[in-house]
Enzyme design. Structure first.
Site, mmCIF file in Angstrom:
data_model
loop_
_atom_site.group_PDB
_atom_site.id
_atom_site.type_symbol
_atom_site.label_atom_id
_atom_site.label_comp_id
_atom_site.label_asym_id
_atom_site.label_seq_id
_atom_site.Cartn_x
_atom_site.Cartn_y
_atom_site.Cartn_z
ATOM 1 N N THR A 185 20.773 24.042 25.313
ATOM 2 C CA THR A 185 20.224 25.266 25.865
ATOM 3 C C THR A 185 20.514 25.080 27.330
ATOM 4 O O THR A 185 21.032 24.038 27.731
ATOM 5 C CB THR A 185 18.724 25.300 25.511
ATOM 6 O OG1 THR A 185 18.600 25.412 24.091
ATOM 7 C CG2 THR A 185 17.940 26.400 26.174
ATOM 8 N N GLY B 273 16.066 21.508 23.117
ATOM 9 C CA GLY B 273 15.521 21.703 21.770
ATOM 10 C C GLY B 273 14.019 21.477 21.772
ATOM 11 O O GLY B 273 13.304 21.898 22.687
HETATM 12 N N1 GLY Z 1 17.076 26.826 20.400
HETATM 13 C C1 GLY Z 1 16.115 26.002 20.997
HETATM 14 C C2 GLY Z 1 14.833 26.703 21.233
HETATM 15 O O1 GLY Z 1 14.815 27.890 21.431
HETATM 16 O O2 GLY Z 1 13.811 26.070 21.201
#
Ligand code: GLY
Length: 557
Positions: A369, A462
């Site tokens: 992210t 994450g």
């Molecule tokens: N894709 C990671 C989150 O939104 O937590």
């Protein structure tokens, strides 16, 4: 001779200074901290040209889609937390949505086994929200013309020199990218991997950006981009239709607010699990003097890990898209409830996750992210976290469009009760439903001191985002570290299930032995989030911190 001695003394003192490598970046007026240096420079240029924090955030987010495609994106979604200098704040939720054709068990194969389609390939993608979110932010709060903010990204798409880190990142994701011809061609040059220093040009992405510069979000959701994406989805067994794209909307939500040791916290509401987590964990910590044991002491790590364990048990049960599930936010943050949770922590002994279930709450109500933190000259602040979930998302690049698609469908509980790609066990509340947003851990957060802007912070990582952001804030508030030291310090993570205490490198063998003696099952973590943050110092200067676990940059003027 005297000059030589002076030079030697200076060199020795610099080498000996433990702080030499840990100074934050300082700026008088404005600051950008982001995960890729070219994108940071785009943001600083926008701010220098008189753009505000939202203008800069839009430009940096588009630039990251070009220079940091493992996470920066047009094909994903995220959250933008804004605090204006006049004290107002808001939260834009542009999280991906499950396509209308989605069903509860769509990723389960024979015998109820997850097929893996929620992680890789066309069916893993949720309806992207990024372009809608950026346009909504700009329309409501921006000051510069939209096309001017998209233009730097389109210029970068003409070609930029590949860094060592980017070249290695592409190579290490070759197995995924190789599976999809357009991704293989663009990112792996059909097997002739890019070397550091070579120029990386993305003509399809440039054309998409130029269309978005002219036509805005309408182009992405109803124009040529939408048509090509929907056609490719249909041809490849994907779920996203023209109707899904056309009906996508960013949702403006009220940020969650709370307090910790005299600081006001403004943070992410559901469908993020980050803000509730941050406030609940801070609530458990505030009633203690855990910090008296010292940063990185086994006693402090143990206590904070027990706090984490308890929150993640609640997360698994009670957090989800608030438009589909009544998330009991006020009950989860109730002082008595938090005190009761805290009272079950034993200072000398680890609990087991099997014995810690979600608390009895009445239902009244990356690891890839990327994050950017921005403060402008007037004191407006933006914390923006967005993502395509896994590194390079689902691996698919939409033909002719040049951008990767997310695999955010795996953030749902694909099979309630079984772990997802982050090992998170989640419940029925986060099960798949058409048009629902998957639960997220993204935690863009802003802190105030005496009503004035103090800190802007957030991270990729994450399920580890929440604990990473928590620890950086604790390092600043409870351990008095400057923002760069606070980010650099080794971090740990516990998420209830699996019942493991994950430690980054940097903790002493003594500390680890003491944690094991308390009953923790210790495991290693390559990293616990990558934090980008800005702190407003008491003298009014801005201090920017960029995580050295990644390859970003804080800069300002
Ligand atoms: N894709 C990671 C989150 O939104 O937590």
């Amino acid at each position: 001779m005297a000059l030589r001695i002076l030079c030697i003394l200076l060199a020795v003192s610099l080498l000996a200074s433990p702080l030499a490598a840990d100074h934050p970046e300082h700026a008088r007026h404005a600051m950008v901290a982001a995960q890729e240096p070219l994108a940071t420079d785009v943001g600083v240029a926008v701010l220098r040209a008189g753009g505000n924090a939202v203008d800069a955030a839009v430009a940096v987010a588009f630039a990251l889609a070009v220079t940091h495609p493992s996470a920066g994106n047009l094909g994903g979604g995220g959250f933008l937390l804004l605090r204006l200098a006049n004290g107002e704040s808001t939260f834009l939720d542009f999280r991906e949505r499950a396509p209308a054709k989605s069903t509860h068990d769509m990723y389960l194969g024979p015998g109820g086994k997850p097929t893996g389609d929620s992680i890789t390939g066309w069916r893993a993608a949720g309806v992207p929200g990024t372009v809608s979110g950026l346009e909504t932010a700009h329309r409501k709060f921006g000051s510069k013309p939209w096309a001017e903010l998209v233009a730097p990204a389109a210029r970068l798409a003409r070609g930029f020199p590949i860094s060592y880190a980017f070249a290695k990142s592409l190579e290490s994701h070759a197995e995924l990218l190789n599976r999809f011809p357009e991704s293989k061609r663009i990112f792996l040059r059909n097997g002739k991997y890019y070397e550091p220093g070579e120029i990386f040009a993305q003509p399809e992405l440039r054309r998409t950006l130029e269309r978005i510069a002219r036509g805005g979000a309408h182009e992405f959701y109803e124009g040529e981009t939408a048509r090509k994406l929907a056609e490719a989805m249909e041809a490849n067994g994907g779920l996203i239709t023209a109707g899904d794209l056309k009906s996508y909307r960013t949702v403006e939500r009220k940020p969650l607010t709370g307090a910790y040791r005299g600081y006001s916290i403004i943070t992410a509401p559901p469908p993020s699990s980050g803000g509730v987590g941050l406030l609940q964990m801070m609530g458990m910590l505030e009633g203690t003097n855990y910090q008296d044991n010292g940063a990185e002491s086994a006693a402090a790590i143990h206590f904070v890990a027990e706090v984490m364990r308890r929150y993640y048990a609640d997360r698994s049960e009670y957090l989800a898209d608030p438009d589909f599930f009544r998330v009991p936010v006020s009950r989860l943050l109730d002082k008595k409830y938090i005190a009761a949770r805290r009272s079950t922590i034993q200072p000398g002994k680890a609990s087991t996750s099997a014995e810690i279930r979600a608390g009895n709450v009445a239902l009244a109500e990356s690891s890839e992210t990327t994050h950017l933190s921005i403060v402008d000259e007037k004191g407006n602040a933006v914390a923006l976290t967005y993502t395509i979930n896994g590194g390079y998302g689902c691996g698919v690049t939409a033909p002719g469009l040049g951008f990767l698609l997310n695999n955010e469908m795996d953030d749902f509980a694909v099979k309630p009760g079984e772990p997802n790609m982050f090992g998170l066990v989640q419940g029925e509340s986060n099960a798949i439903q058409p048009n629902k947003r998957p639960l997220s851990s993204m935690t863009p957060t802003i802190l105030l001191k005496d009503g004035k802007l103090f800190m802007v912070v957030g991270a990729p990582g994450g399920s580890r985002i929440i604990t990473g952001v928590l620890q950086v804030i604790l390092n600043v508030i409870d351990f008095g570290m400057n923002v760069q030291d606070a980010i650099d310090a080794p971090r740990f993570h516990h998420q209830w299930m699996p019942d493991r205490l994950y430690l980054e490198r940097g903790f002493s063998p003594d500390t680890i032995a003491l944690l094991k003696a308390r009953g923790h099952t210790v495991d290693s973590a390559s990293s616990v989030a990558n934090v980008e943050a800005v702190v407003v110092q008491p003298d009014g200067w801005l201090a920017g911190g960029s995580d050295r676990r990644a390859h970003g940059k804080a800069a300002g003027f």
